[in-house]
Write a protein that holds these residues in place. Structure first.
Motif, PDB file in Angstrom:
ATOM      1  N   ILE A 208      40.732  42.714  49.420  1.00 44.06           N
ATOM      2  CA  ILE A 208      41.275  41.925  48.317  1.00 44.06           C
ATOM      3  C   ILE A 208      40.396  41.575  46.903  1.00 44.06           C
ATOM      4  O   ILE A 208      40.888  41.693  45.988  1.00 44.06           O
ATOM      5  CB  ILE A 208      40.952  40.865  48.629  1.00 44.06           C
ATOM      6  N   ALA A 209      39.254  42.294  47.081  1.00 43.76           N
ATOM      7  CA  ALA A 209      38.458  42.875  45.642  1.00 43.76           C
ATOM      8  C   ALA A 209      39.204  43.644  44.946  1.00 43.76           C
ATOM      9  O   ALA A 209      38.732  43.009  43.359  1.00 43.76           O
ATOM     10  CB  ALA A 209      37.234  43.018  46.173  1.00 43.76           C
ATOM     11  N   ALA A 210      39.379  44.663  45.697  1.00 42.99           N
ATOM     12  CA  ALA A 210      40.333  45.536  44.820  1.00 42.99           C
ATOM     13  C   ALA A 210      41.088  45.422  43.763  1.00 42.99           C
ATOM     14  O   ALA A 210      41.519  46.080  42.720  1.00 42.99           O
ATOM     15  CB  ALA A 210      40.148  47.065  45.555  1.00 42.99           C
ATOM     16  N   LEU A 211      41.601  44.538  44.329  1.00 45.40           N
ATOM     17  CA  LEU A 211      43.314  44.114  44.306  1.00 45.40           C
ATOM     18  C   LEU A 211      42.696  43.237  42.377  1.00 45.40           C
ATOM     19  O   LEU A 211      43.200  42.920  41.885  1.00 45.40           O
ATOM     20  CB  LEU A 211      43.935  43.312  45.338  1.00 45.40           C
ATOM     21  N   GLN A 212      41.536  42.624  43.319  1.00 50.05           N
ATOM     22  CA  GLN A 212      41.336  41.396  41.807  1.00 50.05           C
ATOM     23  C   GLN A 212      40.754  42.318  40.929  1.00 50.05           C
ATOM     24  O   GLN A 212      41.078  41.773  40.265  1.00 50.05           O
ATOM     25  CB  GLN A 212      40.904  40.528  42.052  1.00 50.05           C
TER      26      GLN A 212
ATOM     27  N   SER B  62      41.657  45.212  40.331  1.00 46.06           N
ATOM     28  CA  SER B  62      43.056  45.991  39.797  1.00 46.06           C
ATOM     29  C   SER B  62      43.513  44.795  38.543  1.00 46.06           C
ATOM     30  O   SER B  62      44.212  45.265  37.190  1.00 46.06           O
ATOM     31  CB  SER B  62      43.958  46.277  40.283  1.00 46.06           C
ATOM     32  N   MET B  63      43.786  43.335  39.677  1.00 44.93           N
ATOM     33  CA  MET B  63      45.010  42.342  38.594  1.00 44.93           C
ATOM     34  C   MET B  63      44.333  42.356  37.057  1.00 44.93           C
ATOM     35  O   MET B  63      44.409  41.798  35.422  1.00 44.93           O
ATOM     36  CB  MET B  63      44.991  41.396  39.286  1.00 44.93           C
ATOM     37  N   ASN B  64      43.039  42.036  36.778  1.00 44.86           N
ATOM     38  CA  ASN B  64      41.843  41.572  36.242  1.00 44.86           C
ATOM     39  C   ASN B  64      41.624  42.966  34.519  1.00 44.86           C
ATOM     40  O   ASN B  64      42.621  42.386  33.822  1.00 44.86           O
ATOM     41  CB  ASN B  64      39.822  41.916  36.193  1.00 44.86           C
TER      42      ASN B  64
ATOM     43  N   GLU C  98      43.322  42.042  31.169  1.00 46.57           N
ATOM     44  CA  GLU C  98      42.764  42.699  30.273  1.00 46.57           C
ATOM     45  C   GLU C  98      43.888  43.608  29.033  1.00 46.57           C
ATOM     46  O   GLU C  98      43.997  43.661  27.865  1.00 46.57           O
ATOM     47  CB  GLU C  98      41.370  43.436  30.685  1.00 46.57           C
ATOM     48  N   LYS C  99      44.220  45.050  29.799  1.00 44.48           N
ATOM     49  CA  LYS C  99      45.169  45.206  29.077  1.00 44.48           C
ATOM     50  C   LYS C  99      46.437  44.259  28.427  1.00 44.48           C
ATOM     51  O   LYS C  99      46.680  45.211  27.379  1.00 44.48           O
ATOM     52  CB  LYS C  99      45.624  46.206  29.577  1.00 44.48           C
ATOM     53  N   LYS C 100      46.922  43.777  29.178  1.00 48.37           N
ATOM     54  CA  LYS C 100      48.118  43.168  28.626  1.00 48.37           C
ATOM     55  C   LYS C 100      47.362  42.071  27.046  1.00 48.37           C
ATOM     56  O   LYS C 100      48.319  42.231  26.204  1.00 48.37           O
ATOM     57  CB  LYS C 100      48.653  42.577  29.456  1.00 48.37           C
TER      58      LYS C 100
END
Length: 103
Positions: free
Chosen positions: A52-56, A58-60, A64-66
């Motif tokens: 879950i931490a890795a997915l969060q 990755s999503m962050n 930020e990129k978007k």
């Protein structure tokens, strides 16, 4: 006859001993299974939290990129509009003035 009864009593005592040993072994196995189950649960919880931490994260990063991409796009759009305004400012003023005078 007493011999037979005595022998049957010994067999019953022996079988009861086997039953007691089996029940004790059953309890030991159940305790081992509970320990194993708890360790598995803790391991699964840790892996789940890590995932879950890795997915969060990755999503962050993707978010930020978007956001950065959208910021660049809006800055470019603003610059294009500013350039268009700077280039055509006099035309726009003349057209607006002409339109206002006609009325």
């Amino acid at each position: 006859m007493d011999d037979i009864i005595s022998r049957l009593s010994e067999i019953e005592d022996s079988s009861q001993s086997y039953i007691d040993d089996a029940n004790l072994k059953k309890k030991e196995i159940a305790a081992e299974m509970n320990v194993t189950k708890e360790l598995w649960k803790q391991d699964l919880d840790a892996k789940t939290k890590s995932r879950i931490a890795a997915l969060q994260e990755s999503m962050n990063v993707a978010k930020e990129k978007k956001i950065l991409e959208l910021k660049h796009q809006s800055e470019k759009a603003f610059k294009d509009l500013q350039d268009m305004y700077d280039t055509n400012h006099d035309k726009y003023v003349d057209a607006l003035f002409s339109e206002m005078i006609k009325e």
